[in-house]
Design an enzyme around this catalytic site. Structure first.
Site, PDB file in Angstrom:
ATOM      1  N   PRO A   2      85.489  77.907 138.377  1.00 12.80           N
ATOM      2  CA  PRO A   2      85.134  79.115 139.142  1.00 12.80           C
ATOM      3  C   PRO A   2      84.450  78.699 140.440  1.00 12.80           C
ATOM      4  CG  PRO A   2      84.193  79.182 136.905  1.00 12.80           C
ATOM      5  CD  PRO A   2      84.764  77.803 137.116  1.00 12.80           C
ATOM      6  N   GLU A   3      84.856  79.288 141.534  1.00 14.64           N
ATOM      7  CA  GLU A   3      84.191  79.012 142.800  1.00 14.64           C
ATOM      8  C   GLU A   3      83.266  80.189 143.118  1.00 14.64           C
ATOM      9  OE1 GLU A   3      85.777  76.926 145.877  1.00 14.64           O
ATOM     10  OE2 GLU A   3      87.503  76.108 144.826  1.00 14.64           O
ATOM     11  N   HIS A  92      85.030  79.716 120.526  1.00 13.70           N
ATOM     12  CA  HIS A  92      84.576  79.279 121.842  1.00 13.70           C
ATOM     13  C   HIS A  92      83.384  80.085 122.342  1.00 13.70           C
ATOM     14  CE1 HIS A  92      88.030  76.708 121.917  1.00 13.70           C
ATOM     15  NE2 HIS A  92      88.860  77.734 121.863  1.00 13.70           N
ATOM     16  N   ARG A 111      85.755  74.479 127.298  1.00 12.12           N
ATOM     17  CA  ARG A 111      85.509  73.048 127.534  1.00 12.12           C
ATOM     18  C   ARG A 111      84.045  72.643 127.360  1.00 12.12           C
ATOM     19  NH1 ARG A 111      89.149  71.216 132.515  1.00 12.12           N
ATOM     20  NH2 ARG A 111      88.450  69.187 131.770  1.00 12.12           N
TER      21      ARG A 111
END
Ligand SMILES: [Zn+2]
Length: 275
Positions: A2-3, A92, A111
């Site tokens: 994500p930016e 998750h 992740r």
């Protein structure tokens, strides 16, 4: 990853759904998510009300009414989801915050690179991660006077320098490629070769790219989804990132992909020149 526009999109989505809500229960399923003492995190967050959701560069700042702030970095794949549906929780889901309206604010991270840290709100500027961040686009500190010395002291390539969050913060790999295409600079141009005009253009292009990104709800190149489950559509606006082999929208030359400073870099070999 994500930016900044994605994180801003998440912030806006969260604020609409959780601001003013009391956190009645906290469950941390993956202790390494928390930087610092997990029990203390749970103790201090439980019973607090979310007073606001802020952001600094790519860090979300979940402010609590007890003087503490959860600093949340999504890193590669972190996501928030607000739902009352138990099926929204899966393997998750690493942190689950139950709210006083029955909804749950669920932090998912496939992740497991994302991190959360509890910090005294009055001392946020002293936090190690936040302290080192350079000025970010769309902020009052993002000026020519502030940026010029930060950029010009480097003789490394401009791509690497713009990615360095201590020089300027908020732009990641996607947006740096887009900004360099906008300003017609080759990504391997040494930073200290830039003219004042180049720096001014970088500032303007960075602000524009962030504005466009936020307006589009972020990029969903990877698996980014905002807190309501909507995918961003910024990828439709990208000119060079991920466009290798396709014609440059400005001159028609084929976009190429090379490695610069170890990062995949997309540019037009004709209209982006080395200085
Ligand atoms: Zn071109």
């Amino acid at each position: 990853m994500p930016e900044m526009p994605e994180v801003e999109t998440v912030r806006r989505s969260l604020i609409a759904q959780v601001k003013g809500r009391k956190i009645t229960h906290v469950e941390i399923r993956y202790p390494d998510l928390i930087t610092g003492d997990v029990d203390q995190f749970v103790e201090f967050v439980t019973g607090a009300t979310i007073s606001d959701v802020g952001r600094r560069a790519k860090f979300l700042l979940i402010h609590l009414d007890n003087g503490y702030t959860i600093i949340s970095h999504l890193r590669m794949e972190g996501k928030y989801r607000i739902s009352a549906d138990p099926s929204a929780i899966d393997k998750h889901s690493h942190a689950i915050f139950t709210l006083d309206n029955g909804q749950k604010m669920i932090y998912n991270d496939v992740r497991k690179f994302g991190r959360m840290q509890l910090w005294n709100t009055d001392e946020l500027s002293e936090n190690k991660s936040l302290k080192k961040l350079g000025p970010e686009p769309l902020s009052t500190e993002f000026t020519f006077q502030n940026l010029k010395p930060r950029i010009m002291r480097h003789h490394k390539d401009i791509k690497t320098v713009l990615l360095d969050q201590s020089v300027m913060s908020g732009l990641g790999n996607i947006y740096v490629d887009e900004v360099l295409w906008q300003v017609k600079l080759h990504p391997e141009t040494p930073a200290n070769h830039l003219s004042d005009e180049d720096i001014q253009k970088i500032i303007e292009a960075s602000n524009q790219e962030m504005d466009k990104g936020i307006a589009a709800g972020g990029s969903s190149i990877r698996t980014y989804v905002d807190a309501t489950g909507h995918k961003g559509n910024m990828q439709n606006n990208l000119k060079v990132y991920g466009k290798e082999g396709t014609p440059c929208p400005r001159c028609g030359t084929e976009i190429v992909k090379i490695k610069v400073g170890g990062r995949g870099t997309h540019f037009c070999p004709k209209c982006q020149v080395v200085k």
